[in-house]
Every structure is written in C-alpha cells, then in structure tokens.
Enzyme design. Structure first.
Site, PDB file in Angstrom:
ATOM      1  N   PRO A   2       0.838  -1.210   0.000  1.00 48.95           N
ATOM      2  CA  PRO A   2       0.000   0.000   0.000  1.00 48.95           C
ATOM      3  C   PRO A   2       0.870   1.255   0.000  1.00 48.95           C
ATOM      4  O   PRO A   2       1.990   1.225   0.486  1.00 48.95           O
ATOM      5  CB  PRO A   2      -0.757  -0.108   1.320  1.00 48.95           C
ATOM      6  CG  PRO A   2       0.146  -0.890   2.206  1.00 48.95           C
ATOM      7  CD  PRO A   2       0.861  -1.866   1.296  1.00 48.95           C
ATOM      8  N   GLU A   3       0.354   2.317  -0.569  1.00 44.12           N
ATOM      9  CA  GLU A   3       1.044   3.600  -0.505  1.00 44.12           C
ATOM     10  C   GLU A   3       0.350   4.466   0.551  1.00 44.12           C
ATOM     11  O   GLU A   3      -0.630   4.052   1.148  1.00 44.12           O
ATOM     12  CB  GLU A   3       1.035   4.272  -1.884  1.00 44.12           C
ATOM     13  CG  GLU A   3       1.722   3.408  -2.936  1.00 44.12           C
ATOM     14  CD  GLU A   3       1.907   4.102  -4.283  1.00 44.12           C
ATOM     15  OE1 GLU A   3       1.978   5.339  -4.310  1.00 44.12           O
ATOM     16  OE2 GLU A   3       2.000   3.390  -5.299  1.00 44.12           O
ATOM     17  N   LYS A  58       3.863   4.639   5.686  1.00 45.83           N
ATOM     18  CA  LYS A  58       2.918   3.554   5.415  1.00 45.83           C
ATOM     19  C   LYS A  58       2.654   2.707   6.658  1.00 45.83           C
ATOM     20  O   LYS A  58       2.136   1.600   6.564  1.00 45.83           O
ATOM     21  CB  LYS A  58       3.464   2.661   4.296  1.00 45.83           C
ATOM     22  CG  LYS A  58       3.787   3.413   3.011  1.00 45.83           C
ATOM     23  CD  LYS A  58       4.509   2.512   2.028  1.00 45.83           C
ATOM     24  CE  LYS A  58       5.001   3.298   0.824  1.00 45.83           C
ATOM     25  NZ  LYS A  58       5.794   2.484  -0.109  1.00 45.83           N
ATOM     26  N   ARG A 278      11.341  -0.021 -11.870  1.00 49.15           N
ATOM     27  CA  ARG A 278       9.883  -0.110 -11.769  1.00 49.15           C
ATOM     28  C   ARG A 278       9.228   0.191 -13.106  1.00 49.15           C
ATOM     29  O   ARG A 278       9.714   1.014 -13.877  1.00 49.15           O
ATOM     30  CB  ARG A 278       9.361   0.917 -10.733  1.00 49.15           C
ATOM     31  CG  ARG A 278      10.026   0.839  -9.383  1.00 49.15           C
ATOM     32  CD  ARG A 278       9.692  -0.435  -8.645  1.00 49.15           C
ATOM     33  NE  ARG A 278       8.264  -0.563  -8.353  1.00 49.15           N
ATOM     34  CZ  ARG A 278       7.665  -0.044  -7.277  1.00 49.15           C
ATOM     35  NH1 ARG A 278       8.357   0.620  -6.393  1.00 49.15           N
ATOM     36  NH2 ARG A 278       6.368  -0.205  -7.090  1.00 49.15           N
TER      37      ARG A 278
END
Ligand SMILES: [Zn+2]
Length: 289
Positions: A2-3, A58, A278
C-alpha cells in the site's frame, strides 16, 4: 504494497470505529505476525483503551492508554477487519473481509469491552503487529530515516525541493520513491505526479528547475489527496472503510494506461518504460527526457 493514501484510508476508517478497552488478545502467529512478550501483552495491551490511531508513512500506529502503541505494517497482504455493530474490512481484498473470522489467515484477534473485535489477517505473513512504548517509536530505525509527510499543512515547497538535494545525481523517479526523501510515495503516485508536472522520470534531479519542483510538489499533493478522497487505489487491491474498492484508478491519467491516449494529447499514446527498476508510465510528448 500500500502507498500513503491506502494506509491513510485504513487509519480514517479505524479511527471512528475502534474505541473502548481491549479485554482480550488472541494470537495465532507469535513469531512473525506478533513478536511480543506475553508479559508485555498482559501488562500493557490487556485493559488498555485506544487513545489515537495515527499513521507515519505507510505504518499504522494505535496509541494505548498504557503509553504503549501497536505498530502495524500491512506489507503485501495484510488486512484489518473490524466486527462490531458495523463491519468493515480494510486492506488486502480477499474473502476474509466477508467470511466469519477468525479464519486461517488470522494472525491476531483483539476483543474490546463491548465485544467488538479487530482482526489482523495476513495470508502471506509479511505483515506484523508490534507492541512497544509510544515514546520508543521515534527510535525505530525506519522512523529515524523516513522523510517528512508530504501532505502535512506545514510541509512547504522549499522543504520539498531541499529534500531532493541528497539525491542530486540520481533520476527523479528513484528520488521520489526514496522514503528518506519524502514519506509514503510509491509507484502509482510517482508516475501520476511526474506526468502532472511534465517531468520525464529519467531526468537527473540536478536538472530539475525550481519551477518544475513547484509543479511536482503541487501535483504530488493533489493526486494523493484525491486518492484519499476516493479511498485509495483499487489497482493496489485496497478497499476503504466502508468495504468499497477505492476508485482513484478511475482518475489515473497515465498509471497502467499504456496504449491509451494521453489526456492532454488525444493523438499520443502512453508508453511504459522501466525506470528505477519499476514499470513507469509516461506521455512521450508531455515528458521529454
Ligand atoms: Zn501528453
């Protein structure tokens, strides 16, 4: 993973629901999921009330009246499910959100004095819940290194730009993903904000102008705030406090939109590159290397 907006969505949901005193803690995975001494659990968790639900980067922090806190990292497949007068699940969206709990993914079950329950489920067991003195949280290695919260009201454009000077010789995408530069930014919001600011992700930090940093600062805050408003990104398989899938991805301009038109250029197709290891999404006209 999750961000920031996804974890913030979890925090806001829990904040209004977990109130009251913890009367029982049942643990199904003591080694990784809940690495805490039974004596500490009995002394500082059982009988304690919830004082606040916070977030740093986070990481979720549940402060207790015992001056201890539960530090929670959801990692890849962590999930929190509250079962009380209402039920909601937040985190990895699988059937555990709607099944009767505990199930085989349940690592920790907390029972409150009104008999409501909070379950920490984690299929792949990378996540964890640690009990520690609230004052010691700032001494965790990660907490000492992590950069400022980009959505705080007092976080200025000047501070934002200054954070990047430590990464002057790297590309802007790698720098914005670096948690020691700013907290909580991951792949989605990096790509969205770089497109918004019209900056190619491979450009060196040293080449970014003041005006471009201003744009990036504004864009990053806008996309993250919008994502929180929309309940996080469904593409990262996070759902919000009401059990609805987040809808930020409905508003994404470039992320996972390769092959579709740039919102600014109907005739130009969004491309997918690899930057900083990425998958990276750009418009080749908006963002020039
Ligand atoms: Zn474009």
């Amino acid at each position: 993973m999750p961000e920031l907006p996804e974890v913030e969505t979890v925090r806001r949901g829990l904040e209004s629901l977990i109130i009251g005193k913890i009367v029982k803690a049942e643990v199904h995975d003591t080694k990784k999921g809940f690495p805490n001494a039974p004596n500490d659990v009995n002394a500082f968790l059982i009988g304690a009330s919830i004082v606040a639900v916070r977030r740093r980067a986070k990481v979720l922090l549940i402060d207790l009246s015992s001056d201890y806190s539960l530090v929670i990292h959801l990692k890849m497949t962590g999930q929190l499910v509250f079962v009380g007068k209402t039920r909601f699940g937040a985190g990895h969206p699988n059937d555990s959100l709607i099944n009767s709990l505990p199930d085989k993914s349940t690592r920790v079950k907390l029972t409150f004095d009104d008999n409501s329950k909070l379950f920490f489920n984690d299929q792949r067991k990378f996540g964890w819940v640690k009990l520690m003195p609230t004052v010691e949280i700032q001494n965790i290695d990660f907490m000492k290194k992590v950069g400022p919260e980009p959505l705080e009201a007092d976080f200025t454009k000047e501070q934002f730009k200054e954070r990047f000077t430590r990464r002057a010789r790297t590309n802007i995408k790698a720098a914005i993903l670096d948690q020691t530069v700013v907290a909580g930014v991951g792949n989605i919001y990096a790509d969205e904000s770089l497109w918004g600011a019209k900056i190619h992700p491979k450009r060196l930090v040293a080449s970014i102008t003041n005006n471009e940093f201003d744009q990036l600062y504004t864009e990053l805050r806008e996309v993250m705030n919008l994502a929180i408003e929309k309940g996080g990104s469904s593409n990262h398989t996070y759902i919000n406090a009401e059990g609805k899938r987040g809808s930020y991805m409905d508003f994404a301009r470039v992320f996972r939109r390769e092959g579709l038109a740039c919102p600014r250029h109907p005739d130009v197709i969004i491309e997918k590159l690899r930057v900083a290891g990425r998958g990276t999404h750009i418009c080749p006209v908006c963002q020039v290397e």
